[in-house]
Motif scaffolding. Structure first.
Motif, short mmCIF file in Angstrom:
data_model
loop_
_atom_site.label_atom_id
_atom_site.label_comp_id
_atom_site.label_asym_id
_atom_site.label_seq_id
_atom_site.Cartn_x
_atom_site.Cartn_y
_atom_site.Cartn_z
N THR A 82 0.68 -1.18 -0.12
CA THR A 82 -0.06 0.12 0.01
C THR A 82 0.99 1.17 0.08
O THR A 82 1.69 1.51 0.84
N SER A 83 0.57 2.18 -0.86
CA SER A 83 1.71 3.25 -1.17
C SER A 83 1.09 3.97 -2.30
O SER A 83 0.06 3.69 -3.10
N VAL A 84 1.89 5.00 -2.50
CA VAL A 84 1.76 5.86 -3.84
C VAL A 84 2.90 5.55 -4.69
O VAL A 84 3.80 5.77 -4.41
N TYR A 85 2.69 5.22 -6.00
CA TYR A 85 3.59 4.80 -6.74
C TYR A 85 3.88 5.90 -7.91
O TYR A 85 2.93 6.49 -8.55
N PHE A 86 5.17 6.28 -8.16
CA PHE A 86 5.55 7.26 -9.28
C PHE A 86 6.52 6.63 -10.18
O PHE A 86 7.54 6.16 -9.81
N CYS A 87 6.03 6.95 -11.32
CA CYS A 87 6.85 6.70 -12.44
C CYS A 87 7.42 7.92 -13.20
O CYS A 87 7.09 8.91 -12.73
N ALA A 88 9.05 7.98 -13.41
CA ALA A 88 9.61 8.92 -13.76
C ALA A 88 10.40 8.51 -15.00
O ALA A 88 10.84 7.43 -15.42
N SER A 89 11.05 9.61 -15.87
CA SER A 89 11.85 9.32 -16.88
C SER A 89 12.96 10.49 -16.66
O SER A 89 12.56 11.67 -16.47
N GLY A 90 14.10 10.42 -17.38
CA GLY A 90 15.08 11.38 -17.55
C GLY A 90 16.53 11.02 -17.09
O GLY A 90 16.52 9.78 -16.49
N GLU A 91 17.38 11.91 -17.17
CA GLU A 91 18.63 11.85 -16.83
C GLU A 91 18.89 12.73 -15.73
O GLU A 91 18.82 12.61 -14.67
N GLU A 92 19.68 13.74 -16.19
CA GLU A 92 19.85 15.03 -15.41
C GLU A 92 18.81 15.60 -14.57
O GLU A 92 18.96 16.26 -13.71
N LYS A 93 17.73 15.36 -15.25
CA LYS A 93 16.47 16.07 -14.56
C LYS A 93 15.36 14.87 -14.65
O LYS A 93 15.14 14.36 -15.93
N LEU A 94 14.66 14.50 -13.69
CA LEU A 94 13.75 13.58 -13.65
C LEU A 94 12.44 14.17 -13.83
O LEU A 94 11.91 15.34 -13.35
N PHE A 95 11.53 13.69 -14.78
CA PHE A 95 10.25 14.02 -14.91
C PHE A 95 9.19 13.05 -14.36
O PHE A 95 9.12 11.93 -14.84
N PHE A 96 8.45 13.60 -13.71
CA PHE A 96 7.34 12.56 -12.85
C PHE A 96 6.01 12.27 -13.44
O PHE A 96 5.43 13.59 -14.00
N GLY A 97 5.48 11.24 -13.39
CA GLY A 97 3.99 11.27 -13.67
C GLY A 97 3.23 11.53 -12.53
O GLY A 97 3.76 12.03 -11.26
N SER A 98 1.96 11.54 -12.43
CA SER A 98 1.23 12.23 -11.48
C SER A 98 0.83 11.17 -10.46
O SER A 98 -0.03 11.45 -9.40
N GLY A 99 1.29 9.79 -10.56
CA GLY A 99 1.20 8.89 -9.43
C GLY A 99 0.09 7.99 -9.35
O GLY A 99 -1.10 8.22 -9.88
N THR A 100 0.18 6.86 -8.80
CA THR A 100 -1.01 5.56 -8.66
C THR A 100 -1.21 5.47 -7.29
O THR A 100 -0.05 4.99 -6.32
N GLN A 101 -2.22 5.78 -6.74
CA GLN A 101 -2.51 5.41 -5.10
C GLN A 101 -3.21 3.99 -5.01
O GLN A 101 -4.18 3.86 -5.54
N LEU A 102 -2.24 3.25 -4.49
CA LEU A 102 -2.74 1.86 -4.40
C LEU A 102 -2.84 1.25 -3.03
O LEU A 102 -1.90 1.38 -2.19
N SER A 103 -4.11 0.60 -2.83
CA SER A 103 -4.22 0.19 -1.43
C SER A 103 -4.65 -1.19 -1.59
O SER A 103 -5.41 -1.82 -2.49
N VAL A 104 -3.89 -2.09 -0.54
CA VAL A 104 -3.82 -3.73 -0.57
C VAL A 104 -4.74 -3.81 0.52
O VAL A 104 -4.17 -3.65 1.70
N LEU A 105 -5.88 -4.42 0.53
CA LEU A 105 -6.70 -4.77 1.50
C LEU A 105 -6.94 -6.06 1.95
O LEU A 105 -6.79 -6.84 0.98
#
Lengths: 109, 112
Positions: free
Chosen positions: A86-109
């Motif tokens: 359970t967490s917020v997951y972020f994907c990113a791309s880039g080298e000297e500067k990272l660009f992030f996505g807006s995130g996925t909020q995942l809950s495991v119950l």
């Protein structure tokens, strides 16, 4: 300018279920990353990739798998979901500067 | 083992004053540092970077200082604005890789 796109934005899983978090980037970056953010713990690197066909473990890889068949896409797979994922997951791309996505909020119950 | 540390979880500053956010690291091999800002329900966005060959980098209201001997960097925001209220992360990497290690973040609140 799409940048880094993540889907889904929210997901609830039951313990033991599996799912894939999708990530795509349109900036032709070689490096792509998956981070998770837990409260008060900052961003922890799960896996990263230096190009198509090449992936490597980060700080917290257990319970996850990745693949990188194209430059654009870097999906993250959870095989047997556990409450500890359970967490917020972020994907990113880039080298000297990272660009992030807006995130996925995942809950495991 | 937390290689990049932000020891202040939160900071409150009056609008118009200076905000100083601190970051310490343990690995002297780190050669490049980044600062990110994060609003709730959004991904982190890049603010400013600094190479280990420099001790200062400035971009508008944002200045990053690097003290290699102390393994310490700081982000100065002058003047602070209410829109600067966010969580700030520092990150660092070693030579030959773009594998960034992030700190735990500092929540900045700028009071109007």
């Amino acid at each position: 300018n799409a940048g880094v796109t993540q889907t889904p934005k929210f997901r609830i899983l039951k313990i033991g279920q599996s799912m894939t978090l999708q990530c795509t980037q349109d900036m032709n970056h070689n490096y792509m990353y998956w981070y998770r953010q837990d409260p008060g713990m900052g961003l922890k690197l799960i896996y990263y990739s230096v190009g198509a066909g090449i992936t490597d473990k980060g700080e917290v890889p257990n319970g996850y798998n990745v693949s990188r068949s194209t430059t654009e896409d870097f999906p993250l797979r959870l095989e047997l979901a556990a409450p500890s994922q359970t967490s917020v997951y972020f994907c990113a791309s880039g080298e000297e500067k990272l660009f992030f996505g807006s995130g996925t909020q995942l809950s495991v119950l | 083992d937390q290689q990049v540390k932000q020891n202040s979880p939160s900071l409150s500053v009056q609008e118009g004053r200076i905000s100083i956010l601190n970051c310490d690291y343990t690995n002297s091999m780190f050669d490049y540092f980044l600062w990110y800002k994060k609003y709730p329900a959004e991904g982190p966005t890049f603010l400013i970077s600094i190479s280990s060959i420099k001790d200062k980098n400035e971009d508008g209201r944002f200045t990053v200082f690097l003290n290699k001997s102390a393994k310490h960097l700081s982000l100065h925001i002058v003047p602070s604005q209410p829109g600067d209220s966010a969580v700030y992360f520092c990150a660092a990497k070693r030579p030959g890789t773009y594998k960034y290690i992030f700190g735990t973040g500092t929540r900045l609140k700028v009071l109007a």
